[in-house]
Design a protein around this motif. Structure first.
Motif, mmCIF file in Angstrom:
data_model
loop_
_atom_site.group_PDB
_atom_site.id
_atom_site.type_symbol
_atom_site.label_atom_id
_atom_site.label_comp_id
_atom_site.label_asym_id
_atom_site.label_seq_id
_atom_site.Cartn_x
_atom_site.Cartn_y
_atom_site.Cartn_z
ATOM 1 N N TYR A 98 0.814 -1.495 0.032
ATOM 2 C CA TYR A 98 -0.334 0.232 0.045
ATOM 3 C C TYR A 98 1.166 0.973 0.120
ATOM 4 O O TYR A 98 1.939 1.297 0.199
ATOM 5 N N LEU A 99 0.201 2.227 -0.418
ATOM 6 C CA LEU A 99 1.051 3.272 -0.158
ATOM 7 C C LEU A 99 -0.287 4.680 -0.135
ATOM 8 O O LEU A 99 -1.247 4.244 -0.421
ATOM 9 N N LYS A 108 -6.187 8.057 9.111
ATOM 10 C CA LYS A 108 -7.162 6.420 9.548
ATOM 11 C C LYS A 108 -8.333 5.459 8.332
ATOM 12 O O LYS A 108 -8.660 4.863 8.171
ATOM 13 N N ILE A 109 -7.209 6.657 7.521
ATOM 14 C CA ILE A 109 -7.675 6.271 5.849
ATOM 15 C C ILE A 109 -7.009 4.718 5.401
ATOM 16 O O ILE A 109 -7.957 4.046 5.376
ATOM 17 N N MET A 110 -5.398 4.560 5.587
ATOM 18 C CA MET A 110 -5.063 3.210 5.228
ATOM 19 C C MET A 110 -5.250 2.576 6.204
ATOM 20 O O MET A 110 -5.996 0.765 5.707
ATOM 21 N N ASP A 111 -5.844 2.414 7.548
ATOM 22 C CA ASP A 111 -6.146 1.668 8.175
ATOM 23 C C ASP A 111 -7.448 1.080 7.780
ATOM 24 O O ASP A 111 -8.138 -0.179 7.439
ATOM 25 N N GLU A 112 -8.756 2.257 7.233
ATOM 26 C CA GLU A 112 -10.069 1.436 6.597
ATOM 27 C C GLU A 112 -9.671 0.154 5.277
ATOM 28 O O GLU A 112 -10.441 0.022 4.834
ATOM 29 N N ALA A 113 -8.529 0.984 4.046
ATOM 30 C CA ALA A 113 -8.179 0.686 3.328
ATOM 31 C C ALA A 113 -8.177 -1.020 3.655
ATOM 32 O O ALA A 113 -8.376 -1.866 2.967
ATOM 33 N N LEU A 114 -7.087 -1.059 4.770
ATOM 34 C CA LEU A 114 -6.580 -2.383 4.674
ATOM 35 C C LEU A 114 -7.495 -3.332 5.343
ATOM 36 O O LEU A 114 -7.920 -4.774 5.173
ATOM 37 N N SER A 141 3.742 1.828 9.664
ATOM 38 C CA SER A 141 3.055 0.476 9.208
ATOM 39 C C SER A 141 3.460 0.062 9.963
ATOM 40 O O SER A 141 2.416 -1.529 9.873
ATOM 41 N N GLU A 142 4.133 -0.624 10.839
ATOM 42 C CA GLU A 142 4.702 -1.010 11.686
ATOM 43 C C GLU A 142 2.764 -1.491 11.917
ATOM 44 O O GLU A 142 2.345 -1.709 13.044
ATOM 45 N N LYS A 143 2.629 -0.331 12.790
ATOM 46 C CA LYS A 143 1.588 0.647 13.559
ATOM 47 C C LYS A 143 0.116 -0.035 13.101
ATOM 48 O O LYS A 143 -0.589 -0.485 13.739
ATOM 49 N N LEU A 145 -0.339 -2.669 10.192
ATOM 50 C CA LEU A 145 0.100 -3.924 10.526
ATOM 51 C C LEU A 145 -0.773 -4.331 11.505
ATOM 52 O O LEU A 145 -1.592 -5.342 11.912
ATOM 53 N N LEU A 146 -0.060 -4.246 12.727
ATOM 54 C CA LEU A 146 0.410 -5.093 14.435
ATOM 55 C C LEU A 146 -1.521 -4.605 14.614
ATOM 56 O O LEU A 146 -2.036 -5.671 15.122
ATOM 57 N N ASN A 147 -1.678 -3.127 14.331
ATOM 58 C CA ASN A 147 -3.262 -3.093 15.209
ATOM 59 C C ASN A 147 -3.889 -3.605 14.029
ATOM 60 O O ASN A 147 -5.873 -3.677 14.417
ATOM 61 N N ASN A 148 -4.387 -4.232 11.995
ATOM 62 C CA ASN A 148 -4.414 -4.375 11.928
ATOM 63 C C ASN A 148 -4.986 -6.524 12.383
ATOM 64 O O ASN A 148 -5.144 -7.470 11.062
ATOM 65 N N GLY A 149 -3.860 -6.488 13.343
ATOM 66 C CA GLY A 149 -4.084 -8.562 13.471
ATOM 67 C C GLY A 149 -2.391 -9.102 12.631
ATOM 68 O O GLY A 149 -2.467 -10.006 13.185
ATOM 69 N N PHE A 150 -1.715 -8.393 12.058
ATOM 70 C CA PHE A 150 -0.696 -8.526 11.257
ATOM 71 C C PHE A 150 0.530 -9.410 12.699
ATOM 72 O O PHE A 150 0.247 -8.032 13.806
#
Length: 176
Positions: A98-99, A108-114, A141-143, A145-150
């Protein structure tokens, strides 16, 4: 035939659709920003033809059924503000990338997209797990991914080189 017939994705603020050659100007606009490309594999674009070539490669990958590259469109303005992709692997998994235009960071736009891509990866494409990687200095990016369960599974020291600088590459995984 994983990627073909990719779904159109709607979230509260976003319309996530297949990349289109007509997106080239928006891609040039955000991919020409140093801060957007800082932790990506390519340097900022210096001309609009680079965006056209990149989008043509994305379309070719889609037609080859290896990747699905989506443009992230802000519903409020109908502007293309980023990209999110899903690359299919042979073991019924996928890799996300992503970018986002820096103008829209910290909203939180990328959070919504991810979250939307995770949903279609497991429920539409029936993948067993997702992976992602990022340069260790990319704290955002780390935050994300980790916030989305990775979960971080491996750190490869000095694996990524860009502009005479060496970075650690961090690998993550998210299971269904």
């Amino acid at each position: 035939m994983k990627g073909l017939n990719a779904p159109v994705i709607n979230t509260d603020r976003l319309f996530i659709r297949l990349v289109d050659i007509n997106d080239y100007q928006a891609y040039f606009n955000f991919c020409s920003k140093a801060e957007v490309c800082q932790f990506l594999s390519f340097n900022p674009y210096s001309n609009v033809n680079q965006a056209k070539i990149a989008i043509n490669n994305m379309i070719r990958a889609y037609l080859a059924d290896s990747d699905v590259n989506f443009s992230i469109v802000l519903k409020k303005t109908n502007d293309v503000i980023g990209s999110i992709s899903l690359s299919f692997k042979n073991d019924n998994s996928g890799e996300v990338g992503y970018l986002l235009d820096s103008t829209y960071w910290n909203n939180k736009i990328m959070d919504e997209a991810l979250k939307a891509i995770i949903e279609i990866s497991f429920n539409y494409y029936q993948l067993n797990y997702l992976c992602a990687s990022f340069i260790s200095e990319n704290v955002a990016s780390e935050k994300l991914l980790l916030n989305n369960g990775f979960k971080i599974i491996k750190v490869e020291p000095t694996l990524f080189k860009k502009n005479n600088k060496v970075y650690n590459l961090v690998y993550c995984i998210k299971e269904k």
